[in-house]
Motif scaffolding. Structure first.
Motif, PDB file in Angstrom:
ATOM      1  N   MET A   1       8.778  -2.948   9.854  1.00  0.00           N
ATOM      2  CA  MET A   1       8.816  -1.521   9.615  1.00  0.00           C
ATOM      3  C   MET A   1       7.692  -0.856  10.398  1.00  0.00           C
ATOM      4  N   THR A   2       7.958   0.327  10.836  1.00  0.00           N
ATOM      5  CA  THR A   2       6.949   1.119  11.537  1.00  0.00           C
ATOM      6  C   THR A   2       5.738   1.313  10.625  1.00  0.00           C
ATOM      7  N   ALA A   3       4.566   1.410  11.219  1.00  0.00           N
ATOM      8  CA  ALA A   3       3.357   1.646  10.434  1.00  0.00           C
ATOM      9  C   ALA A   3       3.485   2.943   9.647  1.00  0.00           C
ATOM     10  N   LEU A   4       2.922   2.962   8.471  1.00  0.00           N
ATOM     11  CA  LEU A   4       3.020   4.118   7.589  1.00  0.00           C
ATOM     12  C   LEU A   4       2.585   5.427   8.243  1.00  0.00           C
ATOM     13  N   PRO A   5       1.491   5.474   9.012  1.00  0.00           N
ATOM     14  CA  PRO A   5       1.116   6.746   9.636  1.00  0.00           C
ATOM     15  C   PRO A   5       2.211   7.334  10.532  1.00  0.00           C
ATOM     16  N   ALA A   6       2.924   6.487  11.280  1.00  0.00           N
ATOM     17  CA  ALA A   6       4.006   6.981  12.140  1.00  0.00           C
ATOM     18  C   ALA A   6       5.148   7.534  11.296  1.00  0.00           C
ATOM     19  N   SER A   7       5.476   6.858  10.212  1.00  0.00           N
ATOM     20  CA  SER A   7       6.534   7.347   9.323  1.00  0.00           C
ATOM     21  C   SER A   7       6.128   8.659   8.671  1.00  0.00           C
ATOM     22  N   LEU A   8       4.901   8.752   8.206  1.00  0.00           N
ATOM     23  CA  LEU A   8       4.434   9.994   7.575  1.00  0.00           C
ATOM     24  C   LEU A   8       4.430  11.149   8.572  1.00  0.00           C
ATOM     25  N   ALA A   9       4.066  10.884   9.815  1.00  0.00           N
ATOM     26  CA  ALA A   9       4.081  11.942  10.828  1.00  0.00           C
ATOM     27  C   ALA A   9       5.500  12.480  11.000  1.00  0.00           C
ATOM     28  N   PHE A  10       6.490  11.605  11.048  1.00  0.00           N
ATOM     29  CA  PHE A  10       7.882  12.038  11.187  1.00  0.00           C
ATOM     30  C   PHE A  10       8.340  12.801   9.949  1.00  0.00           C
ATOM     31  N   TRP A  11       8.217  12.178   8.783  1.00  0.00           N
ATOM     32  CA  TRP A  11       8.744  12.764   7.548  1.00  0.00           C
ATOM     33  C   TRP A  11       8.012  14.049   7.160  1.00  0.00           C
ATOM     34  N   CYS A  12       6.701  14.073   7.280  1.00  0.00           N
ATOM     35  CA  CYS A  12       5.930  15.248   6.834  1.00  0.00           C
ATOM     36  C   CYS A  12       5.810  16.308   7.928  1.00  0.00           C
ATOM     37  N   ASP A  13       5.380  15.922   9.107  1.00  0.00           N
ATOM     38  CA  ASP A  13       5.151  16.907  10.166  1.00  0.00           C
ATOM     39  C   ASP A  13       6.452  17.485  10.714  1.00  0.00           C
ATOM     40  N   LEU A  14       7.481  16.653  10.864  1.00  0.00           N
ATOM     41  CA  LEU A  14       8.724  17.132  11.463  1.00  0.00           C
ATOM     42  C   LEU A  14       9.752  17.598  10.439  1.00  0.00           C
TER      43      LEU A  14
END
Length: 133
Positions: free
Chosen positions: A1-14
Motif C-alpha cells: 500500500m502507498t505510504a499514508l502521507p501520499a494517501s492523505l494528500a490525495f484524500w484530504c488535499d484533492l
C-alpha cells in the motif's frame, strides 16, 4: 500500500476529506467528508495476528469494485484533480438510471483512482424524473 502521507494528500488535499483521528506510528488515519468515512491503513510488513488479506497484494488494489460517494457538486473536485494534475479514470458524464417501472434518477459522475489504485466514483444528484422512453 502507498505510504499514508501520499494517501492523505490525495484524500484530504484533492478530495476534501478531513482527518477525524490518526495513529501515524501505526500507519492509520480515519477520514471523513460530508458523512462519508474511510479508514486508511498501511499494510504491515511483518507477520501479524490481524492479517486481513484475502489474496495477493498487488496494485491496483480492489479490482472489480468502485466506491461511490455522493457530493453536492463534482466540479470543484474535478478542478482540484486537474490542477494536481491527477488523471481522471472515466468521465465526467451525466447518467440516468431506472429505479422503478416509472421513474429514474440522474447523476453527474466521474471515476478516479486513489494512490493505491482503488476506484472511486464521485457523483452529484440530478434528481429524479419520469422514466424516459
Amino acid at each position: 500500500m502507498t505510504a499514508l502521507p501520499a494517501s492523505l494528500a490525495f484524500w484530504c488535499d484533492l478530495l476534501g476529506f478531513r482527518v477525524l483521528y490518526d495513529r501515524p506510528e501505526q500507519g492509520f488515519a480515519a477520514i471523513e467528508r460530508g458523512g462519508i468515512e474511510f479508514m486508511l491503513e498501511e499494510y504491515e510488513t511483518g507477520p501479524s495476528e490481524r492479517c486481513w488479506d484475502t489474496g495477493l497484494r498487488e496494485k491496483p488494489y480492489g479490482r472489480g469494485i468502485n466506491f461511490e460517494m455522493t457530493v453536492g457538486d463534482i466540479a470543484p473536485l474535478l478542478e482540484r484533480l486537474k490542477h494536481a494534475p491527477w488523471p481522471i479514470f472515466f468521465g465526467p458524464e451525466e447518467r440516468w438510471y431506472r429505479i422503478s417501472a416509472a421513474e429514474e434518477t440522474g447523476v453527474r459522475q466521474f471515476l478516479v483512482q486513489d494512490p493505491d489504485g482503488y476506484l472511486l466514483r464521485l457523483s452529484q444528484s440530478l434528481g429524479q424524473r419520469p422514466l424516459q422512453a
